[in-house]
Design an enzyme around this catalytic site. Structure first.
Site, PDB file in Angstrom:
ATOM      1  N   CYS A 188       0.679  -1.210  -0.031  1.00 34.07           N
ATOM      2  CA  CYS A 188       0.115  -0.022  -0.009  1.00 34.07           C
ATOM      3  C   CYS A 188       1.021   1.445  -0.012  1.00 34.07           C
ATOM      4  O   CYS A 188       0.559   2.085  -0.788  1.00 34.07           O
ATOM      5  CB  CYS A 188      -0.906   0.130   1.289  1.00 34.07           C
ATOM      6  SG  CYS A 188      -0.256  -0.501   2.856  1.00 34.07           S
TER       7      CYS A 188
HETATM    8  N1  NDP Z   1      -4.335  -4.354   4.924  1.00 32.51           N
HETATM    9  C1  NDP Z   1      -4.093  -3.727   4.035  1.00 32.51           C
HETATM   10  O1  NDP Z   1      -3.955  -2.499   3.672  1.00 32.51           O
HETATM   11  C2  NDP Z   1      -2.944  -4.409   2.877  1.00 32.51           C
HETATM   12  C3  NDP Z   1      -2.611  -5.788   3.114  1.00 32.51           C
HETATM   13  N2  NDP Z   1      -1.818  -6.101   2.219  1.00 32.51           N
HETATM   14  C4  NDP Z   1      -1.295  -7.655   2.170  1.00 32.51           C
HETATM   15  O2  NDP Z   1      -2.406  -8.672   1.881  1.00 32.51           O
HETATM   16  C5  NDP Z   1      -2.197  -9.665   2.747  1.00 32.51           C
HETATM   17  C6  NDP Z   1      -3.342  -9.643   3.457  1.00 32.51           C
HETATM   18  O3  NDP Z   1      -3.490  -8.555   4.486  1.00 32.51           O
HETATM   19  P1  NDP Z   1      -5.004  -8.288   5.438  1.00 32.51           P
HETATM   20  O4  NDP Z   1      -6.117  -8.610   4.754  1.00 32.51           O
HETATM   21  O5  NDP Z   1      -4.676  -7.147   5.839  1.00 32.51           O
HETATM   22  O6  NDP Z   1      -4.680  -9.675   6.420  1.00 32.51           O
HETATM   23  P2  NDP Z   1      -5.629 -10.017   7.511  1.00 32.51           P
HETATM   24  O7  NDP Z   1      -5.061 -10.485   8.650  1.00 32.51           O
HETATM   25  O8  NDP Z   1      -6.782  -9.244   7.542  1.00 32.51           O
HETATM   26  O9  NDP Z   1      -6.265 -11.390   6.634  1.00 32.51           O
HETATM   27  C7  NDP Z   1      -5.531 -12.467   6.277  1.00 32.51           C
HETATM   28  C8  NDP Z   1      -6.424 -13.630   5.987  1.00 32.51           C
HETATM   29  O10 NDP Z   1      -5.407 -14.655   5.547  1.00 32.51           O
HETATM   30  C9  NDP Z   1      -6.044 -15.932   6.080  1.00 32.51           C
HETATM   31  N3  NDP Z   1      -5.386 -16.829   6.290  1.00 32.51           N
HETATM   32  C10 NDP Z   1      -4.273 -16.819   7.481  1.00 32.51           C
HETATM   33  N4  NDP Z   1      -3.733 -18.134   7.342  1.00 32.51           N
HETATM   34  C11 NDP Z   1      -3.982 -18.616   6.232  1.00 32.51           C
HETATM   35  C12 NDP Z   1      -3.622 -19.900   5.576  1.00 32.51           C
HETATM   36  N5  NDP Z   1      -2.367 -20.569   5.932  1.00 32.51           N
HETATM   37  N6  NDP Z   1      -4.158 -20.205   4.526  1.00 32.51           N
HETATM   38  C13 NDP Z   1      -5.392 -19.566   3.998  1.00 32.51           C
HETATM   39  N7  NDP Z   1      -5.797 -18.215   4.422  1.00 32.51           N
HETATM   40  C14 NDP Z   1      -5.217 -18.083   5.703  1.00 32.51           C
HETATM   41  C15 NDP Z   1      -6.772 -15.227   7.498  1.00 32.51           C
HETATM   42  O11 NDP Z   1      -7.835 -15.920   7.817  1.00 32.51           O
HETATM   43  P3  NDP Z   1      -7.817 -17.045   9.027  1.00 32.51           P
HETATM   44  O12 NDP Z   1      -6.635 -16.611   9.793  1.00 32.51           O
HETATM   45  O13 NDP Z   1      -9.112 -17.221   9.874  1.00 32.51           O
HETATM   46  O14 NDP Z   1      -7.303 -18.229   8.332  1.00 32.51           O
HETATM   47  C16 NDP Z   1      -7.453 -13.912   6.709  1.00 32.51           C
HETATM   48  O15 NDP Z   1      -8.541 -14.283   5.616  1.00 32.51           O
HETATM   49  C17 NDP Z   1      -1.106  -9.394   3.508  1.00 32.51           C
HETATM   50  O16 NDP Z   1       0.114 -10.139   2.971  1.00 32.51           O
HETATM   51  C18 NDP Z   1      -0.775  -8.091   3.511  1.00 32.51           C
HETATM   52  O17 NDP Z   1       0.655  -7.591   3.753  1.00 32.51           O
HETATM   53  C19 NDP Z   1      -1.266  -5.591   0.925  1.00 32.51           C
HETATM   54  C20 NDP Z   1      -1.791  -4.190   0.931  1.00 32.51           C
HETATM   55  C21 NDP Z   1      -2.497  -3.407   1.696  1.00 32.51           C
HETATM   56  C1  X2W Z   2      -0.519   0.561   9.167  1.00 32.71           C
HETATM   57  C2  X2W Z   2       0.280  -0.716   8.879  1.00 32.71           C
HETATM   58  O1  X2W Z   2       0.571  -1.564   9.940  1.00 32.71           O
HETATM   59  N1  X2W Z   2       0.778  -1.102   7.710  1.00 32.71           N
HETATM   60  C3  X2W Z   2       1.197  -2.097   7.222  1.00 32.71           C
HETATM   61  C4  X2W Z   2       1.545  -2.257   5.777  1.00 32.71           C
HETATM   62  C5  X2W Z   2       0.397  -2.954   5.063  1.00 32.71           C
HETATM   63  C6  X2W Z   2       1.029  -3.247   3.532  1.00 32.71           C
HETATM   64  O2  X2W Z   2       0.299  -2.772   2.578  1.00 32.71           O
HETATM   65  O3  X2W Z   2       1.794  -4.041   3.517  1.00 32.71           O
HETATM   66  P1  X2W Z   2       2.114  -5.389   2.846  1.00 32.71           P
HETATM   67  O4  X2W Z   2       1.270  -5.882   1.782  1.00 32.71           O
HETATM   68  O5  X2W Z   2       3.635  -5.135   2.407  1.00 32.71           O
HETATM   69  O6  X2W Z   2       1.954  -6.052   4.000  1.00 32.71           O
HETATM   70  C7  X2W Z   2       2.846  -2.235   7.789  1.00 32.71           C
HETATM   71  O7  X2W Z   2       3.484  -1.100   8.081  1.00 32.71           O
HETATM   72  O8  X2W Z   2       3.402  -3.466   8.021  1.00 32.71           O
END
Ligand code: NDP
Ligand code: X2W
Length: 345
Positions: free
Chosen positions: A167
């Protein structure tokens, strides 16, 4: 629910989302459920998830009547029929989990859109320092394409694994890439960026609890997005992330120094690169606001030139342009659709 019918030119896609219950996952599922070319949509969580066998609309009631699929538990490495027949697989899982899936998923016919950072960096040696683990599929890093949708390179068309940018890098790179291409003489690049708390994901932690929230810097010099930003804009930057007391959005305020300053007209010209973009909007002397990009797949950029210094503001929704809607743009482009198809404007 009414079944979708694809046009003659395109066929409906079987799509799988792994990690569908997380913050990025549920945004993506919402967009995919309304996308004209998504046919079968299968949603997975981990094998031991407390949400397995629950309808996603029970977790997120705003999806009632729109998406009723159950979240199914999936052991890492188990290739189900749905995975084997998928055309597109979205990984909304942690970096480690995405890496662990690589060996199996890269054998399938599907294109994988990986929202984690597992395959964003070109050099496996950076992973222990910035991600805290040895990369288990180092040889595969060079075949992943970086999915910054407005700046895809030649690898994208043939890539089976798309590393969707982080992000903060999305906000920073959309602002910096045009400048870096225009003038290699850019220096002292400082990226001050504030993120809403959904950036940290859905799992509870002390730093993201309501009573702990404030406005505070973190991760200076060690954040995993530092090498990602530097690599993809070709500049040495100082990246300073901050956590804010709000839910969604990232505002990056970037300052750069020019030894020989450009004119206003030159900067204006540099950002003309986004003139035809439906999603990236640049305003001279503008101050982008999170309220205008939250719940939208847009990026708003504003800039001010003052002597040798240029300030560039860049605002996005971390869960959309910073994750789910950018992944959808990559999916669209792979299919030959307009990049913004199904992206909230
Ligand atoms: N949040 C953000 O703003 C952003 C996030 N990202 C990236 O996107 C990805 C997801 O982030 P985010 O949605 O915030 O994370 P969350 O922690 O909100 O969600 C993670 C998801 O993965 C699932 N999960 C965990 N372990 C497993 C597994 N072994 N197999 C299948 N599913 C699994 C969890 O469900 P459960 O644990 O119940 O299985 C949940 O659905 C991360 O890599 C993050 O770095 C990228 C850009 C922005
Ligand atoms: C507020 C906050 O905690 N933000 C996350 C970044 C989320 C994200 O986009 O990063 P990845 O997809 O690389 O996990 C952090 O700083 O780790």
């Amino acid at each position: 629910m009414e079944r979708k019918q694809a046009s003659k030119k395109y066929s409906l896609q079987n799509v799988v989302v792994i990690g569908a219950s997380g913050y990025a996952g549920v945004e993506l599922v919402t967009l995919l459920s309304e996308h004209p070319l998504v046919g079968e949509l299968t949603l997975y969580v981990s094998e031991q998830s407390q949400d397995r066998n629950t309808s996603i609309s029970d977790l997120y009631p705003r999806l009632k009547g729109r998406v009723e699929q159950s979240l199914m538990g999936l052991p890492i490495g188990k290739v189900t029929d749905e995975l084997a027949s998928a055309d597109a697989i979205f990984l909304c899982t942690s970096h480690e989990v995405s890496c662990q899936w690589h060996a199996q998923l890269s054998q399938l016919k599907a294109t994988v859109f990986d929202l984690s950072g597992g395959f964003r960096l070109p050099d496996a040696k950076l992973y222990p320092d910035y991600y805290g683990f040895e990369h288990p599929a180092a040889d595969a890093l060079s075949s992943a394409a970086y999915g910054l949708a407005e700046w895809l390179d030649e690898r994208f068309d043939s890539a089976h694994w798309v590393a969707v940018p982080g992000c903060y890098p999305t906000a920073a790179l959309l602002a910096l890439k045009p400048l870096a291409l225009f003038n290699k003489d850019v220096s002292h690049v400082v990226i001050n960026a504030v993120s809403g708390v959904t950036g940290a994901g859905r799992s509870p932690s002390l730093k993201t609890q309501g009573a702990e929230l404030s406005l505070q810097g973190y991760g200076a010099g060690v954040h995993r997005h530092q090498p990602e930003i530097d690599h993809y804009c070709g500049l040495n930057t100082l990246f300073l992330p901050h956590l804010g007391d709000f839910k969604r959005g990232i505002l990056a305020t970037i300052t750069v120094h020019f030894t020989a300053p450009p004119t206003q007209a030159q900067v204006e010209d540099v950002y003309q690169v986004y003139q035809a973009s439906e999603l990236v909007h640049v305003t001279k002397a503008g101050y982008p606001a999170l309220k205008d990009v939250v719940n939208s797949g847009q990026c708003h950029i504003g800039w001010h030139l003052q002597g040798h210094s240029l300030v560039v503001y860049s605002a996005i929704d971390n869960l959309l342009k910073g994750a789910a809607s950018q992944a959808l743009q990559c999916f669209n482009i792979k299919l030959g659709l307009p990049s913004a198809e199904g992206v909230p404007l």
